[in-house]
Motif scaffolding. Sequence first.
Motif: not given
Length: 571
Positions: A274-280
């Motif tokens: 997901d998006t938060s996973d991508y940013i991390e």
Amino acid sequence: MKAYWQKGGKQKRIVIIGAIVILLLLFFLRDDYQPALLFLRKYIFILILSGLFLWFILRKFRATAATGKRVFILLGIVLFFGVGWFIGWKNDMYAYMQTYNVFNNLELVEIDELPLTQNERIQPYNNIVTMAYESIGETQEVSPPQLVRVDSTNQWTMAVQPAKEYSWQRMSDNTEEIFAVASTSPFPRFADANRIPVTFAIGESLAFSRNTYNAVVQRFNFLQLFTLEPSEVFYMKDDSGKWVQVVSLIKWKGFFFPYPSYGGVMIIEPGEHDTSDYIERITIGKGTYVSPEETQKHPFLTRQNTLAESVSRLQAESLQFLGGFTDPLPWNMETAVKIPDLKDDENQQPFVTDFNFSGMTTDAFSGLYHWFGLEPIGEERTSLSFSVLIPADGTDKLYYYNHGAKKEGLAGVSAMPLKVIESKKEYDWSVNKPVEFRPFIKEIAGRKRLFVISTIAAKRDDSKKFDGAATPDLALVDTEYRDVIWVDAKHPSQWETQILAQMGETWQTSENLTNEQLYPTRKDIDVATDSIAISNEIIETISVNKRDSIKNINRRDSLRAAAQRVLDSLN
């Protein structure tokens, strides 16, 4: 740059923005240039030495006006680097010094007896790969299988992931399934409970920041970028029973001729993309780092298989220095050894083996080890010199048993294929290959005996890989007597009985064994007790017969009396 900066405000803004862009690129793309940092770390001594030589010799070159001297200096530079290449790389002197560093930094433990093996695996590595690919779809592939401990059993685990040939799936899909099949089964099933639904947003075949290598490198701090590199990926259960992805790390140590060692692991939790996973992922990467010193705090990582095979191979090879620094040189080689790699085998040593150290004086744990059977350097010499056991969980020890010093005269791994082929001449050995000669150690006929077990794998002439077998044929080779015992893969509990039936009389004659030594677990026949039992049985039989005879006589007398009474009444 200083002159450009002083031209005006516009130029200053360009320099500042350019510097920021470069810093951002260095931050976000560190997984791409990390191999260059590792190269600097691995060859730092050679690079510094070469740099100092060039700096010194070029100063001399500039200070020299004579053309002849300048030509001589240039020839000296060529000669210096040519000799360095010939000695260091062509003749493997750099690897020689690197291996010597490994030897000096290992905790070597010589054992007086070999441990027993347990939970023997049946199918070889390439058969597992073949059967796994028979169970997946076109756009999928499996990660390299790894033998790990799951709960209390040893299993082959691998991820079902998007295939490298399909770029869109690699960018959009997750790893959503794991195969976990028992290594002790001759017929591993890739169905039902052996297919575990679990989602990983990080995978070995996934693209860009979702690739395991990239995500792990992004997690490194600045110093770790120079010292750590990801290696094999394992799938196993953590202490809470959750499936996790465990990435083995290699740590480079030393300044003079740096060498690889176990660097701990990076644990990646399951989860959706997901998006938060991508940013991390693109900022600080993914994973929880566990150093070698902290491994013992995680029970699921102890007695486990997390050590990179490239590290254990170099550790095993370092035993060539047991006779001293100069012993592996061509004019010595009294104890120099090598790892025998068989050309017809696609999976080379080490072989992950489950050893049982119970009852031995050493403090080694019972569990998974990387096993090596080392042999002398010469191609024509195929004796077994050392058995090497390296803890597969990265414990900083190396256990070895010196067969050569004990003059046991055992045949090595490279001698085994021809013995297996010779024992079954009726086989078509052009399409069948004996592979993965791994240890099988059992206490039989009064002492521990070392065999090697091999699986016969089928391979088509036009195939690059082994094609596997539904019913594997297994051959056990007695390393001391060189005889081959063919055993039933479906009944491992009967193997020792089959060995004893074939080799028992030979051992008894050759080693002057008594029946009690040959069959230590067999109960003796108590002749006296059996005689009494037989006598009682005979007496009981006679008594029964006697009673039956008396009954028959009485019955006959009664019939005669009845007949007489009938005749009397008629008269």
